[in-house]
Design a protein around this motif. Structure first.
Motif, PDB file in Angstrom:
ATOM      1  N   GLN A  94       0.858  -1.180   0.000  1.00 35.93           N
ATOM      2  CA  GLN A  94       0.000   0.000   0.000  1.00 35.93           C
ATOM      3  C   GLN A  94       0.893   1.230   0.000  1.00 35.93           C
ATOM      4  OE1 GLN A  94      -2.796  -0.480   3.120  1.00 35.93           O
ATOM      5  NE2 GLN A  94      -3.734  -2.176   2.005  1.00 35.93           N
ATOM      6  N   PRO A  95       0.486   2.269  -0.704  1.00 40.75           N
ATOM      7  CA  PRO A  95       1.394   3.377  -0.924  1.00 40.75           C
ATOM      8  C   PRO A  95       1.764   4.167   0.331  1.00 40.75           C
ATOM      9  CG  PRO A  95      -0.721   3.792  -1.983  1.00 40.75           C
ATOM     10  CD  PRO A  95      -0.768   2.403  -1.470  1.00 40.75           C
ATOM     11  N   SER A 134       1.630   8.319  -3.794  1.00 38.46           N
ATOM     12  CA  SER A 134       0.734   7.678  -4.747  1.00 38.46           C
ATOM     13  C   SER A 134       1.354   6.339  -5.137  1.00 38.46           C
ATOM     14  CB  SER A 134       0.550   8.564  -5.982  1.00 38.46           C
ATOM     15  OG  SER A 134       1.710   8.513  -6.774  1.00 38.46           O
ATOM     16  N   LEU A 135       0.528   5.473  -5.684  1.00 35.74           N
ATOM     17  CA  LEU A 135       1.037   4.172  -6.131  1.00 35.74           C
ATOM     18  C   LEU A 135       2.159   4.345  -7.152  1.00 35.74           C
ATOM     19  CD1 LEU A 135      -2.064   1.889  -6.659  1.00 35.74           C
ATOM     20  CD2 LEU A 135      -0.082   1.417  -5.229  1.00 35.74           C
ATOM     21  N   GLU A 136       1.964   5.324  -8.059  1.00 37.94           N
ATOM     22  CA  GLU A 136       2.976   5.554  -9.097  1.00 37.94           C
ATOM     23  C   GLU A 136       4.296   6.008  -8.479  1.00 37.94           C
ATOM     24  OE1 GLU A 136      -0.180   6.224  -9.707  1.00 37.94           O
ATOM     25  OE2 GLU A 136      -0.496   4.966 -11.471  1.00 37.94           O
ATOM     26  N   GLU A 137       4.197   6.862  -7.450  1.00 36.77           N
ATOM     27  CA  GLU A 137       5.430   7.329  -6.799  1.00 36.77           C
ATOM     28  C   GLU A 137       6.167   6.167  -6.146  1.00 36.77           C
ATOM     29  OE1 GLU A 137       4.190  11.907  -5.621  1.00 36.77           O
ATOM     30  OE2 GLU A 137       3.861  10.275  -4.211  1.00 36.77           O
ATOM     31  N   LEU A 138       5.396   5.323  -5.459  1.00 40.01           N
ATOM     32  CA  LEU A 138       5.998   4.162  -4.803  1.00 40.01           C
ATOM     33  C   LEU A 138       6.662   3.257  -5.851  1.00 40.01           C
ATOM     34  CD1 LEU A 138       6.334   2.537  -2.162  1.00 40.01           C
ATOM     35  CD2 LEU A 138       4.188   1.386  -2.723  1.00 40.01           C
ATOM     36  N   ILE A 185       0.715  -2.644 -10.990  1.00 41.97           N
ATOM     37  CA  ILE A 185      -0.345  -2.000 -10.232  1.00 41.97           C
ATOM     38  C   ILE A 185      -1.669  -2.641 -10.601  1.00 41.97           C
ATOM     39  CG2 ILE A 185      -1.583   0.179  -9.910  1.00 41.97           C
ATOM     40  CD1 ILE A 185       1.110   1.608 -10.187  1.00 41.97           C
ATOM     41  N   LEU A 192       0.232  -2.091  -5.250  1.00 39.63           N
ATOM     42  CA  LEU A 192       1.399  -2.418  -6.056  1.00 39.63           C
ATOM     43  C   LEU A 192       1.758  -3.859  -5.703  1.00 39.63           C
ATOM     44  CD1 LEU A 192       3.660  -1.649  -7.987  1.00 39.63           C
ATOM     45  CD2 LEU A 192       4.929  -0.723  -6.053  1.00 39.63           C
TER      46      LEU A 192
END
Ligand SMILES: *Cc1c(COP(=O)(O)O)cnc(C)c1O
Length: 452
Positions: free
Chosen positions: A398-399, A403-407, A422, A427
């Motif tokens: 979980q981020p 954000s998920l993209e940043e992680l 994703i 993720l």
């Protein structure tokens, strides 16, 4: 406003030497660093200058981009076993060892040790591959696309016999930048399209067999499937027509499965090279780095006479493999002959208990992080067995504050890079495609990105 020396932003642009001193140690070769610094500074100058900290950030960014573009090992958490973007099949340890040995030594690449004369390149491989494919002869080129180009140039590029009979259902795109009709035409051959997208009959083949027909090409639909009102004749039936007309039937298999693929649970049967040749194909072509699990290569197997002709074609000289590829392929083929498994096949076999135990081991090391253990489905990839899914175990991240993209980006940009996928607002890192020896690195990277 007139710019004065005091407020002219161009004055803040530092010298190359100043920047190099400021940067300190950098993991790239010095001349390359200096070059990137110079290029970035001139870009900044063209853009009107800026403040020193921003300039340094921009330069560090450019250096990081260049460093990231160096080829390096990656932890593949996507669950796609043969991932073309990740270099397809990882080599077996035996193949990697063979590669190392051959790389740093002189070899008998083209030297006959019994006579002391010039010898044949890849003589052993030809014998071993022939046995593996139950073929009279075999040869190796750079990749499967090169195998097709060589075959088409040789058998189908000279008028008046320069037409290649191919079903419209097989004029397909396989992966990035590989379109069957474009490859065909780049070789100088002309297409003789028959049938329709979903149905091609034996009669369609029969009607196309006239004086300009140079060969029949059947392309295995490796990366997609058609269902419903679909028909295509069996290879054996097409082979009979080709024999009667005395033209070669070439079967592009793509994946090169050497085992019964329905045992993977997806009910998809990939024709093996031996099977296609037994049904009467004159030649088959397949990749070295898909289901064979070896290095990038294209294998041509089949009738000895045809293979010999291809070897004498001047174009072969431009498509042949180097000693490193031959060494790795040789070791991979030996594995198959010894009924041992290439790493991609071991991955396909990995059971859920084993994957769960590894997931548990990783999560227990990271007790306070938002990581759960979940279920997912791995794919074969590489344009092979598009319907087959293997139940698998994944880490679900979980981020937590990002954000998920940043992680995902943070995971990609560390050392070693970790790539996941994703899905369902999580993720996911599929453990099937992560080697057990990478688990420790993975745990370290996870701790790093969450505590960053
Ligand atoms: C993958 C594939 C190719 C291309 O193989 P490369 O080794 O990547 O050149 C050609 N034909 C089929 C059917 C394929 O699946």
């Amino acid at each position: 406003m007139q710019s004065t020396p005091a407020n002219n932003p161009l004055r803040a642009i530092p010298s190359v030497d100043r920047v190099l001193r400021e940067l300190g140690d950098c993991p790239l070769p010095k001349p390359l660093v200096a070059h990137i610094v110079r290029e970035t500074l001139s870009q900044i100058r063209r853009d009107g200058g800026g403040e020193l900290p921003a300039i340094m950030d921009q330069i560090r960014d450019a250096l990081r981009q260049t460093a990231l573009s160096r080829i390096r090992p990656v932890i593949n958490g996507t669950g796609i076993i043969i991932h073309t973007n990740f270099g397809r099949s990882p080599l077996a340890p035996a193949a990697a060892e063979a590669l190392c040995q051959i790389a740093s030594s002189y070899t008998n690449l083209e030297f006959d040790l019994s006579t002391g004369q010039r010898g044949r390149r890849s003589g052993y491989l030809q014998a071993a591959l022939s046995l593996l494919c139950n073929a009279q002869g075999a040869m190796v080129v750079n990749n499967c696309a090169a195998a097709l180009v060589l075959i088409l140039r040789h058998f189908a590029a000279a008028p008046p016999r320069n037409k290649v009979i191919i079903s419209r259902g097989e004029l397909v795109q396989i992966g990035g930048g590989f379109r069957v009709p474009e490859i065909l035409e780049s070789s100088g051959a002309q297409l003789k399209e028959i049938g329709t997208t979903n149905r091609t009959t034996l009669d369609d083949y029969r009607k196309a067999m006239d004086g300009d027909a140079a060969m029949i090409l059947v392309v295995h639909r490796s990366n997609f499937f058609m269902e419903g009102f679909v028909e295509s004749p069996a290879i054996g039936q097409i082979a009979q027509l080709a024999r009667d007309a005395q033209i070669p039937l070439v079967h592009d298999l793509g994946s090169g499965a050497l085992f019964e693929t329905t045992q993977l649970g997806g009910q998809e049967h990939e024709p093996t090279p031996a099977e296609s040749l037994a049904h009467g194909a004159s030649l088959v072509t397949f990749s070295g780095d898909k289901l064979l699990g070896g290095p990038q290569a294209g294998i041509i197997a089949g009738q000895a006479e045809l293979v010999k002709r291809l070897e004498r074609d001047p174009l072969f000289r431009a498509l042949r493999c180097d000693k490193l590829v031959l060494a790795a392929l040789q070791a991979t083929v030996d594995l198959h002959l010894g009924s041992q498994k290439a790493p991609i096949l071991e991955m396909m076999d990995m059971n859920l208990e084993h994957l769960s135990a590894r997931a548990m081991g990783i999560v227990q090391q990271l007790p306070d992080l938002p990581i759960a253990i979940g279920h997912c489905q791995s794919q074969i990839g590489g344009g092979s067995l598009p319907k087959t899914r293997l139940p698998s175990v994944c880490l679900e991240l979980q981020p937590a504050g990002a954000s998920l993209e940043e992680l995902a980006q943070r995971l990609r940009m560390g050392e070693p890079p970790v790539v996941g996928r994703i899905e369902d607002d999580l993720l996911k890192l599929d453990l099937r495609t992560i080697f057990p020896h990478q688990d420790q690195d993975l745990a370290r990277r996870l701790a790093e990105v969450f505590f960053a």
